[in-house]
Design an enzyme around this catalytic site. Structure first.
Site, mmCIF file in Angstrom:
data_model
loop_
_atom_site.group_PDB
_atom_site.id
_atom_site.type_symbol
_atom_site.label_atom_id
_atom_site.label_comp_id
_atom_site.label_asym_id
_atom_site.label_seq_id
_atom_site.Cartn_x
_atom_site.Cartn_y
_atom_site.Cartn_z
ATOM 1 N N CYS A 32 -2.381 -2.456 -3.766
ATOM 2 C CA CYS A 32 -1.336 -3.410 -3.386
ATOM 3 C C CYS A 32 0.026 -2.723 -3.247
ATOM 4 C CB CYS A 32 -1.287 -4.509 -4.450
ATOM 5 S SG CYS A 32 0.145 -5.584 -4.368
ATOM 6 N N CYS A 35 2.937 -4.312 -5.080
ATOM 7 C CA CYS A 35 2.815 -4.047 -6.528
ATOM 8 C C CYS A 35 3.484 -2.719 -6.879
ATOM 9 C CB CYS A 35 1.346 -4.003 -6.953
ATOM 10 S SG CYS A 35 0.466 -5.559 -6.719
#
Length: 112
Positions: A32, A35
């Site tokens: 991600c 993230c």
């Protein structure tokens, strides 16, 4: 220097829900990109708020039970737990200042 604690489905109850101090949990995954944008902010908050806030990270790929229980459908999702209950939810990549704006009121109450 405090760093975020890696928490699993197995120790979430003990490390987060039973914590004496508020816990900011970062639900994330290695693949991600947003993230990875949030990760340095989470690490800085862990260091700056050491002693009044515990910071934890849950890899949603390796630990699907907890994210499922809390309805995590998009990552990154940051959740602030206080007394075993969710008191804030921050979805998506946010600047550090936005994260702190939601977290700090709960820490001030805890310290008062």
């Amino acid at each position: 220097m405090a760093k975020p604690l890696d928490v699993t489905d197995a120790d979430f109850q003990k490390e987060v829900l039973e914590s004496d101090v508020p816990v900011l949990v970062d639900f994330w995954a290695d693949w991600c990109h947003p993230c990875r944008i949030v990760a340095p902010f989470v690490k800085e908050i862990a260091t700056e708020q050491e002693g009044v806030l515990k910071v934890a990270k849950v890899d949603v790929d390796e630990n699907p039970a907890v994210p499922g229980r809390y309805g995590i459908v998009g990552i990154p999702t940051l959740m602030l737990f206080k007394g075993g209950k969710v008191v804030e939810r921050i979805v998506g990549a946010q600047p550090k200042e936005s994260i702190l704006a939601k977290v700090m009121p709960h820490l001030e109450k805890a310290a008062a």
